[in-house]
Design a protein around this motif. Structure first.
Motif, PDB file in Angstrom:
ATOM      1  N   ARG A 238       3.038   1.326   0.109  1.00 28.67           N
ATOM      2  CA  ARG A 238       4.158   1.435  -0.597  1.00 28.67           C
ATOM      3  C   ARG A 238       5.110   1.792   0.380  1.00 28.67           C
ATOM      4  O   ARG A 238       5.892   3.214  -0.152  1.00 28.67           O
ATOM      5  CB  ARG A 238       4.844   1.252  -2.271  1.00 28.67           C
ATOM      6  CG  ARG A 238       5.657   1.215  -2.519  1.00 28.67           C
ATOM      7  CD  ARG A 238       5.321   1.216  -4.133  1.00 28.67           C
ATOM      8  NE  ARG A 238       5.102   0.774  -4.900  1.00 28.67           N
ATOM      9  CZ  ARG A 238       4.465  -0.939  -5.533  1.00 28.67           C
ATOM     10  NH1 ARG A 238       5.921  -1.635  -4.911  1.00 28.67           N
ATOM     11  NH2 ARG A 238       3.919  -1.633  -5.981  1.00 28.67           N
ATOM     12  N   HIS A 239       6.659   1.842   0.811  1.00 31.43           N
ATOM     13  CA  HIS A 239       7.794   1.853   1.451  1.00 31.43           C
ATOM     14  C   HIS A 239       8.410   2.992  -0.305  1.00 31.43           C
ATOM     15  O   HIS A 239       8.446   2.044  -1.020  1.00 31.43           O
ATOM     16  CB  HIS A 239       8.803   1.218   1.610  1.00 31.43           C
ATOM     17  CG  HIS A 239       9.751   1.565   2.560  1.00 31.43           C
ATOM     18  ND1 HIS A 239      10.991   2.146   2.241  1.00 31.43           N
ATOM     19  CD2 HIS A 239       9.428   2.136   4.037  1.00 31.43           C
ATOM     20  CE1 HIS A 239      11.222   2.896   3.281  1.00 31.43           C
ATOM     21  NE2 HIS A 239      10.473   2.674   4.239  1.00 31.43           N
ATOM     22  N   ARG A 240       8.620   3.844   0.037  1.00 32.42           N
ATOM     23  CA  ARG A 240       8.966   4.785  -0.722  1.00 32.42           C
ATOM     24  C   ARG A 240      10.760   4.647  -1.130  1.00 32.42           C
ATOM     25  O   ARG A 240      11.615   4.071  -2.302  1.00 32.42           O
ATOM     26  CB  ARG A 240       8.499   6.320  -0.138  1.00 32.42           C
ATOM     27  CG  ARG A 240       8.135   6.958  -0.070  1.00 32.42           C
ATOM     28  CD  ARG A 240       7.802   8.517   0.340  1.00 32.42           C
ATOM     29  NE  ARG A 240       6.258   8.627  -0.333  1.00 32.42           N
ATOM     30  CZ  ARG A 240       6.002  10.155  -0.002  1.00 32.42           C
ATOM     31  NH1 ARG A 240       7.750  10.554   0.355  1.00 32.42           N
ATOM     32  NH2 ARG A 240       5.179  10.391   0.561  1.00 32.42           N
TER      33      ARG A 240
END
Length: 119
Positions: free
Chosen positions: A17-19
């Motif tokens: 997951r992209h932060r």
């Protein structure tokens, strides 16, 4: 015989997951059976992997419903561009019987969800 489907090949599936954006990418890496005379085994392994990826993706927490996960499939497929495995992964079309018999009696069906993952 069921014994030919019992191989020590592996796959790993994870979600990233992209932060900042929350975008999710599911990454799967596999190593399919090597023997060119056992394309049905490789097709079985591929379908099992695709079903596993679909189920894994469905099991992810839905904390940010703005994004539908992208899927990256990588690995050593031991398959050529004229194989059923390659055609399934590149077109989403299965050019043989839609059910592959599994050693554990689970029937793997080529369905709408697999077509979405393959395209």
């Amino acid at each position: 015989s069921d014994a030919k489907y019992m191989r020590d090949n592996v796959a790993v599936v994870c979600a990233l997951r992209h932060r900042r954006t929350g975008a999710v990418v599911v990454v799967a890496s596999c190593h399919l059976y090597w023997n060119p005379g056992f394309e049905d085994v490789k097709l079985h392994q591929t379908m099992y992997l695709l079903h596993s990826v679909v189920n894994f993706t469905r099991s992810l927490p839905d904390s940010d419903s703005r994004f539908s996960p992208s899927v990256i499939l990588a690995g050593d497929l031991n398959s050529t561009p004229d194989s059923h495995v390659y055609k399934l992964l590149t077109t989403g079309i299965l050019e043989r019987e839609p059910v592959v018999r599994c050693p554990n009696e689970v029937r793997l069906l080529f369905d709408e969800q697999l077509a979405k993952v393959c395209r």
